[in-house]
Design a protein around this motif. Structure first.
Motif, PDB file in Angstrom:
ATOM      1  N   LEU A  13      46.034 -56.277 -24.090  1.00 42.66           N
ATOM      2  CA  LEU A  13      44.833 -56.401 -23.632  1.00 42.66           C
ATOM      3  C   LEU A  13      44.009 -56.878 -24.819  1.00 42.66           C
ATOM      4  N   SER A  14      44.620 -56.411 -25.967  1.00 41.73           N
ATOM      5  CA  SER A  14      44.154 -56.902 -27.398  1.00 41.73           C
ATOM      6  C   SER A  14      44.277 -58.307 -27.502  1.00 41.73           C
ATOM      7  N   SER A  15      45.563 -58.886 -27.454  1.00 39.34           N
ATOM      8  CA  SER A  15      45.831 -60.145 -27.586  1.00 39.34           C
ATOM      9  C   SER A  15      47.271 -60.306 -27.400  1.00 39.34           C
ATOM     10  N   PRO A  16      47.683 -61.544 -26.927  1.00 42.77           N
ATOM     11  CA  PRO A  16      49.198 -61.847 -27.040  1.00 42.77           C
ATOM     12  C   PRO A  16      49.914 -61.699 -28.226  1.00 42.77           C
ATOM     13  N   THR A  17      49.162 -62.126 -29.229  1.00 43.04           N
ATOM     14  CA  THR A  17      49.682 -62.094 -30.571  1.00 43.04           C
ATOM     15  C   THR A  17      49.752 -60.641 -30.997  1.00 43.04           C
ATOM     16  N   ALA A  18      48.891 -59.897 -30.621  1.00 39.36           N
ATOM     17  CA  ALA A  18      49.022 -58.248 -30.777  1.00 39.36           C
ATOM     18  C   ALA A  18      50.610 -57.580 -29.994  1.00 39.36           C
ATOM     19  N   LEU A  19      50.534 -58.127 -28.778  1.00 43.04           N
ATOM     20  CA  LEU A  19      51.831 -58.032 -27.887  1.00 43.04           C
ATOM     21  C   LEU A  19      53.073 -58.200 -28.639  1.00 43.04           C
ATOM     22  N   LEU A  20      52.871 -59.660 -29.186  1.00 40.27           N
ATOM     23  CA  LEU A  20      54.292 -60.181 -29.768  1.00 40.27           C
ATOM     24  C   LEU A  20      54.555 -59.184 -31.040  1.00 40.27           C
ATOM     25  N   GLU A  21      53.666 -58.898 -31.920  1.00 42.68           N
ATOM     26  CA  GLU A  21      53.848 -57.839 -32.865  1.00 42.68           C
ATOM     27  C   GLU A  21      54.634 -56.847 -32.484  1.00 42.68           C
ATOM     28  N   THR A  22      53.980 -56.213 -31.572  1.00 39.25           N
ATOM     29  CA  THR A  22      54.561 -54.846 -30.990  1.00 39.25           C
ATOM     30  C   THR A  22      55.714 -54.958 -30.543  1.00 39.25           C
ATOM     31  N   VAL A  23      56.084 -56.081 -29.786  1.00 37.66           N
ATOM     32  CA  VAL A  23      57.599 -56.155 -29.174  1.00 37.66           C
ATOM     33  C   VAL A  23      58.597 -56.349 -30.242  1.00 37.66           C
ATOM     34  N   ARG A  24      58.425 -57.284 -31.364  1.00 36.16           N
ATOM     35  CA  ARG A  24      59.113 -57.498 -32.110  1.00 36.16           C
ATOM     36  C   ARG A  24      59.494 -56.332 -33.549  1.00 36.16           C
ATOM     37  N   GLU A  25      58.500 -55.532 -33.519  1.00 36.85           N
ATOM     38  CA  GLU A  25      58.632 -54.487 -34.245  1.00 36.85           C
ATOM     39  C   GLU A  25      59.543 -53.399 -33.461  1.00 36.85           C
ATOM     40  N   ARG A  26      59.566 -53.405 -32.274  1.00 39.13           N
ATOM     41  CA  ARG A  26      60.287 -52.387 -31.518  1.00 39.13           C
ATOM     42  C   ARG A  26      61.515 -52.943 -31.365  1.00 39.13           C
ATOM     43  N   ILE A  27      61.967 -54.065 -31.174  1.00 37.73           N
ATOM     44  CA  ILE A  27      63.314 -54.717 -31.326  1.00 37.73           C
ATOM     45  C   ILE A  27      64.054 -54.323 -32.646  1.00 37.73           C
ATOM     46  N   LYS A  28      63.259 -54.565 -33.666  1.00 37.52           N
ATOM     47  CA  LYS A  28      63.836 -54.084 -34.972  1.00 37.52           C
ATOM     48  C   LYS A  28      64.233 -52.863 -35.033  1.00 37.52           C
ATOM     49  N   ARG A  29      63.804 -51.867 -34.195  1.00 39.07           N
ATOM     50  CA  ARG A  29      64.419 -50.569 -34.547  1.00 39.07           C
ATOM     51  C   ARG A  29      65.423 -50.211 -33.525  1.00 39.07           C
ATOM     52  N   LEU A  30      65.778 -51.054 -32.582  1.00 39.65           N
ATOM     53  CA  LEU A  30      66.684 -50.658 -31.540  1.00 39.65           C
ATOM     54  C   LEU A  30      68.273 -51.402 -32.123  1.00 39.65           C
ATOM     55  N   ASP A  31      69.306 -50.836 -31.463  1.00 44.44           N
ATOM     56  CA  ASP A  31      70.750 -50.914 -31.578  1.00 44.44           C
ATOM     57  C   ASP A  31      71.429 -51.880 -30.491  1.00 44.44           C
ATOM     58  N   LEU A  32      71.691 -52.982 -30.700  1.00 47.11           N
ATOM     59  CA  LEU A  32      71.987 -53.846 -29.474  1.00 47.11           C
ATOM     60  C   LEU A  32      73.479 -53.435 -29.100  1.00 47.11           C
ATOM     61  N   ASN A  33      74.145 -52.646 -29.792  1.00 46.12           N
ATOM     62  CA  ASN A  33      75.473 -51.921 -29.317  1.00 46.12           C
ATOM     63  C   ASN A  33      75.283 -50.763 -28.543  1.00 46.12           C
ATOM     64  N   THR A  34      74.228 -50.369 -28.668  1.00 46.61           N
ATOM     65  CA  THR A  34      73.830 -49.057 -27.670  1.00 46.61           C
ATOM     66  C   THR A  34      73.405 -49.353 -26.071  1.00 46.61           C
ATOM     67  N   PRO A  35      74.061 -48.912 -25.199  1.00 47.70           N
ATOM     68  CA  PRO A  35      73.771 -49.322 -23.608  1.00 47.70           C
ATOM     69  C   PRO A  35      72.347 -49.281 -23.452  1.00 47.70           C
ATOM     70  N   ASP A  36      71.748 -48.141 -23.635  1.00 45.01           N
ATOM     71  CA  ASP A  36      70.229 -48.020 -23.484  1.00 45.01           C
ATOM     72  C   ASP A  36      69.443 -49.112 -24.343  1.00 45.01           C
ATOM     73  N   ASP A  37      69.578 -48.919 -25.548  1.00 45.51           N
ATOM     74  CA  ASP A  37      68.672 -49.759 -26.381  1.00 45.51           C
ATOM     75  C   ASP A  37      69.346 -51.372 -25.930  1.00 45.51           C
ATOM     76  N   GLY A  38      70.426 -51.765 -25.501  1.00 45.67           N
ATOM     77  CA  GLY A  38      70.471 -53.130 -25.128  1.00 45.67           C
ATOM     78  C   GLY A  38      69.977 -53.621 -24.008  1.00 45.67           C
ATOM     79  N   ARG A  39      69.749 -52.550 -22.913  1.00 45.56           N
ATOM     80  CA  ARG A  39      68.904 -52.629 -21.675  1.00 45.56           C
ATOM     81  C   ARG A  39      67.581 -53.093 -22.228  1.00 45.56           C
ATOM     82  N   GLU A  40      66.922 -51.874 -23.213  1.00 51.61           N
ATOM     83  CA  GLU A  40      65.510 -52.252 -23.522  1.00 51.61           C
ATOM     84  C   GLU A  40      65.248 -53.734 -24.197  1.00 51.61           C
ATOM     85  N   ILE A  41      66.361 -54.168 -25.296  1.00 51.68           N
ATOM     86  CA  ILE A  41      66.176 -55.458 -25.790  1.00 51.68           C
ATOM     87  C   ILE A  41      66.161 -56.535 -25.015  1.00 51.68           C
ATOM     88  N   SER A  42      66.804 -56.247 -23.918  1.00 51.66           N
ATOM     89  CA  SER A  42      66.966 -57.584 -22.899  1.00 51.66           C
ATOM     90  C   SER A  42      65.637 -57.666 -22.174  1.00 51.66           C
TER      91      SER A  42
END
Length: 953
Positions: free
Chosen positions: A369-398
């Protein structure tokens, strides 16, 4: 006056120490002139001059100029009595004479309080900074404002410093990052900067530094101001710890906040307890309302006493515009993804893998609701903190990756809200060929950067025409942007800012358009933002506009209707209540955001979380108390029985301050034989323009070094000091400067107000014209030789409790023990007795000045004998105030004895005991009589030059 180390000093204040008094002084004799020092009685021999042994010196100056200057300086240096409830210098400054602000000052000075302590809780825009300045000015005039510390958020440091100097002639050293760097160059690393700078303004962020925190614990202040004090209400924060330290180490304490509590009773109680411990019950949570009412003042824009005064100087805001903006196809795709996958998942639960899966989806929604640009940064920062090898994290990364692709597409495509913003700005004439301005608020820094990069091209502006402000900038950068935006000459046409500018910043001088590019989920934050342009001094009706994205997804669109209704409630509450926080009763931005999130997620309804304006009745104890204050303190004076504001009639020998300044400079620098050449300061007057100017001498330049650095640089006052001699001219020049036509907000000529450092400087020079323990003899329209005297009653802290003036007549000078003493009604009466308030003629120095010394001791003794009766009422009133406080403290102790949490009782008892020591120091302990001048009949012969020279020696 005292003699220490064979030099003469004027005592300005005293404090008790472990081995006697700590005596603060201003140097008078030649070697220490313009020097301040403090002496411990246990280390130095401090000899107080005996006024009964004063020497009499015949004044040989034209028009008795030396005597007049000395007497004027003495009166200026004599503090107004401590408990005088009337106002004095605060009514003579560059602030509009608004009675509701004067009322706040009077309440702060209320003698019923043990010390000057107050919470200024006026709503946004009423002028809390001006009320602070007026209170500090009154404390200075009472001899209680030598050491002052102001603590503010860092982005308002410059603004607060500007107001204190421009309007009240109170210079503060600004300890921002640049100021601290200068301190490091001037002082050793181990030196406490707060002992070097008597008046400082500093940000709370700087005080968090461990080194400064340690310095604070060792420093006592006459007054401390905590601006935006609601930041200190969380008892678990470092800010709270710092404020607690300051509260214990100051005499006067001023809190200022439009949102004074966070909804937690214990936090608000602690804040009130810092002002006065006995105003809080022993449980540490309950406010003793009858006691606390003396400590708080609270009004709003539509309070009758405020509305009746602000008039055209605060234009009513226009009906707000809530513009619905259809989402683009790409934005609709993002909204649908957020709705079906994250907010209202069609397959059970959201893919979030964190511990609290209810909050993060709304974090994504808020970013979008602020901007697509703000959403992009929020999404990318969250992905950085996740582990692709963990099932739950993998589902969220997808899921996040899918959202990232949609957000990137939306960012690259045309934005409906951005287009609406550009169209609106163009419709209000913001563009390359216009001087119109606008403030655009958004919560997310990526949004701000995107707007900063995109708006210049869309509006036909240059890059410097769009400025960005957020918390990631340094304090100096933030202050420079805010200061620039206030100036008419500024290139800034659009200020895109985060909520760092939502508190305390004045943005209304050149701007009346404010746009919410995104919507805060908090009524408090909405009101704070709006208050940047909707405040006293706004001449053009402010327009508040909100851009509301409306996706086609029904559920997401329904969520946004909640935010639309939130905006409507804010406007209703602003008009009817002046206090939007009462609708939710949470008094915390975060708590309100959490509550709105519950509404958006369907757990609560908006009516459950946000009351209707007409239904604000079920108030908790804190809100009920504050609401009652809003009603009673906001009433008209005639309805509430409020006494009219009284002003101290300060009589002077000179008709105005500029005449005193001119005479003092003539005596020091134009008189033949002075060290400087004739007219050495190049004094110039421009009566038609109400301006004077002169070149500051070396000793004055030293004092001026403590003025705001940007003022010294912009106006070059150490080279040529210009002063406005009338209040009207001072206000006109300040208004012109605030328009910024001259690339600075500092006025061309500073108003010569009664507390101006220049007047303090010439007063010190005038006092130094007499040597140790001397008074002048002059001719006057008296029948017999007469001594005019002043008597003061002081407490153990050295504060003046009462003053009185006397005349002692000697019908038969040959028999000085026959003395008739009369108490004069006022200082004005004393001045009229001297006959020196007009244009006296000096026919030559009075003959027999040495013989007149025999009159001094009898005059002093007889006046001392009269003092006890004169001061009886003042002494009794002081005793009664102390007794009333003692009774309150005893009642508190009785309540505490029934309380079971002994640790809390011990802590609060310790605080009350400390307050009792303060009360003891308020006890009147000493009377002092000083001769001011000796008057002889007009026909008294003139001394011959040889005799005069001998007497002078």
């Amino acid at each position: 006056m005292v003699v220490v180390r064979d030099e003469e000093w004027l005592v300005t204040a005293i404090d008790p120490s472990a081995d006697g008094w700590l005596v603060h002084c201003q140097g008078l004799s030649e070697l220490v002139r313009d020097t301040t020092a403090s002496f411990y009685e246990g280390l130095d021999t401090i000899v107080e001059l005996d006024p009964s042994k004063a020497k009499v010196i015949a004044d040989d100056s034209p028009g008795y100029r030396k005597a007049r200057l000395w007497l004027e300086a003495t009166l200026r240096k004599t503090p107004i009595p401590l408990n005088d409830p009337r106002l004095s210098v605060s009514t003579q400054m560059l602030a509009d004479p608004l009675q509701y602000q004067h009322k706040a000052v009077r309440q702060a000075l209320d003698p019923a309080n043990l010390r000057p302590r107050i919470l200024i809780a006026d709503a946004v825009g009423l002028g809390k900074t001006l009320e602070i300045g007026m209170i500090l000015a009154e404390l200075v005039r009472r001899g209680r404002g030598d050491r002052i510390l102001i603590v503010t958020p860092r982005h308002v440091l410059e603004q607060m410093q500007h107001e204190m100097w421009s309007r009240f002639a109170l210079p503060f050293v600004r300890l921002d990052s640049a100021g601290i760097q200068r301190v490091r160059q001037q002082l050793p690393a181990t030196r406490n900067p707060f002992t070097f700078f008597k008046r400082a303004i500093i940000s709370v962020d700087t005080l968090k530094n461990e080194k400064y925190r340690a310095h604070l614990k060792r420093q006592h202040w006459d007054a401390v101001v905590i601006d935006e004090s609601h930041n200190a209400t969380n008892t678990e924060t470092l800010v709270n710890e710092l404020v607690t330290i300051l509260a214990k180490n100051t005499d006067a304490l001023i809190f200022a906040s439009a949102t004074p509590h966070n909804g937690r009773p214990e936090s608000f109680a602690q804040l009130i307890g810092m002002l006065e411990p006995t105003a809080v019950a022993a449980d540490g949570k309950t406010i003793r309302e009858n006691e606390a009412k003396r400590l708080i003042i609270r009004r709003h824009r539509h309070s009758p006493e405020v509305a009746a005064e602000v008039g055209a100087d605060w234009a009513e805001r226009k009906e707000p515009i809530n513009r619905l903006v259809p989402a683009s196809a790409a934005e609709n795709a993002v909204a649908e993804e957020l709705s079906t996958v994250w907010l209202h998942p069609t397959h059970g639960t959201s893919p979030y893998s964190g511990a609290n899966n209810r909050l993060f989806p709304w974090t994504l929604a808020k970013a979008f609701l602020s901007s697509p640009t703000a959403l992009l940064e929020t999404v990318r920062e969250r992905i950085k903190r996740l582990d692709l090898n963990t099932p739950d994290d993998g589902r969220e990364i997808s899921a996040l990756t899918s959202l990232e692709l949609l957000a990137a597409t939306a960012e690259a495509s045309e934005s409906g809200k951005y287009t609406a913003l550009v169209n609106y700005l163009k419709s209000v004439k913001v563009g390359g060929s216009s001087t119109e301005r606008a403030v655009v608020f958004a919560e997310r820094v990526p949004t701000l950067r995107w707007l900063k990069a995109s708006l210049p091209k869309s509006l036909g502006l240059k890059p410097e025409n769009v400025a960005i402000l957020h918390g990631g900038l340094t304090d100096v950068e933030q202050q420079e942007i805010i200061d620039s935006f206030k100036q008419a000459s500024s290139p800034i046409r659009v200020l895109v800012t985060g909520d760092v500018a939502s508190e305390g910043v004045n943005l209304h001088s050149q701007c009346h358009e404010l746009i919410h590019f995104d919507i805060p989920w908090s009524l408090i934050r909405i009101e704070q933002r709006n208050g940047r342009i909707d405040r006293y001094g706004q001449k053009v009706p402010p327009q508040i506009t909100t851009l509301l994205l409306t996706p086609t997804d029904n559920k997401f669109s329904g969520d946004l209707k909640v935010l639309t209704r939130l905006l409507e409630r804010e406007h209703e509450a602003h008009t009817a209540l002046g206090d939007v926080a009462s609708l939710m009763g949470m008094y915390s931005v975060k708590a309100e955001e959490d509550a709105i999130r519950d509404v958006l997620s369907g757990q609560k309804t908006l009516d459950e979380q946000v009351q209707q304006v007409d239904d604000v009745a079920g108030l908790d104890s804190i809100e009920g108390f504050l609401a009652s204050l809003m009603r009673t303190q906001g009433a008209k004076a005639e309805d509430a029985g409020v006494e009219p504001i009284e002003v101290v009639p300060e009589a002077r020998l000179y008709p105005d301050d500029v005449t005193f300044l001119r005479e003092a400079l003539e005596e020091a620098y134009i008189t033949p034989g002075a060290k400087e050449s004739a007219n050495g300061v190049e004094w110039r007057e421009y009566p038609k323009d109400s301006i004077v100017q002169f070149i500051p001498p070396k000793d004055l330049k030293q004092r001026l070094s403590y003025l705001p650095q940007s003022y010294l640089t912009d106006r070059k006052v150490t080279e040529l000091f210009k002063l406005a001699t009338t209040k009207g001219k001072g206000k006109a020049l300040l208004a012109e400067a605030l328009r910024g036509d001259d690339h600075t907000t500092w006025p061309e000529a500073h108003f010569l107000g009664p507390l101006h450092p220049v007047l303090d400087w010439v007063s010190d020079r005038a006092l130094s014209t007499l040597a140790r323990n001397q008074v002048f003899a002059v001719r006057a329209d008296v029948e017999h030789p007469t001594v005019i005297l002043v008597g003061t009653l002081t407490n153990r802290r050295g504060h003046v409790v009462a003053t009185a003036y006397f005349k002692a007549e000697f019908p038969n000078p040959a028999n000085p023990e026959f003395c008739l003493v009369q108490t004069l009604e006022s200082v004005g009466d004393a001045i009229s007795q001297t006959g020196m308030h007009g244009t006296p003629i000096n026919k030559g120095p009075v003959a027999g000045a040495v013989e007149l010394e025999a009159l001094i001791a009898p005059a002093v003794r007889r006046a001392e004998a009269t003092l006890e009766g004169v001061f009886e009422a003042a002494t009794q009133a002081t005793h009664e105030r102390i007794a009333a406080w003692t009774r309150r403290s005893e009642d508190w102790k009785d309540d505490a004895s029934l309380f079971t949490q002994r640790s809390v009782v011990r802590q609060l008892t310790s605080e009350v005991t400390a307050e009792q020591r303060v009360a003891e120091a308020m006890e009147p302990t000493r009377q002092l009589v000083r001769p001011l001048v000796v008057l002889v009949p007009l026909d008294t012969p003139t001394a011959n030059p040889a005799t005069t020279a001998t007497e002078g020696i």
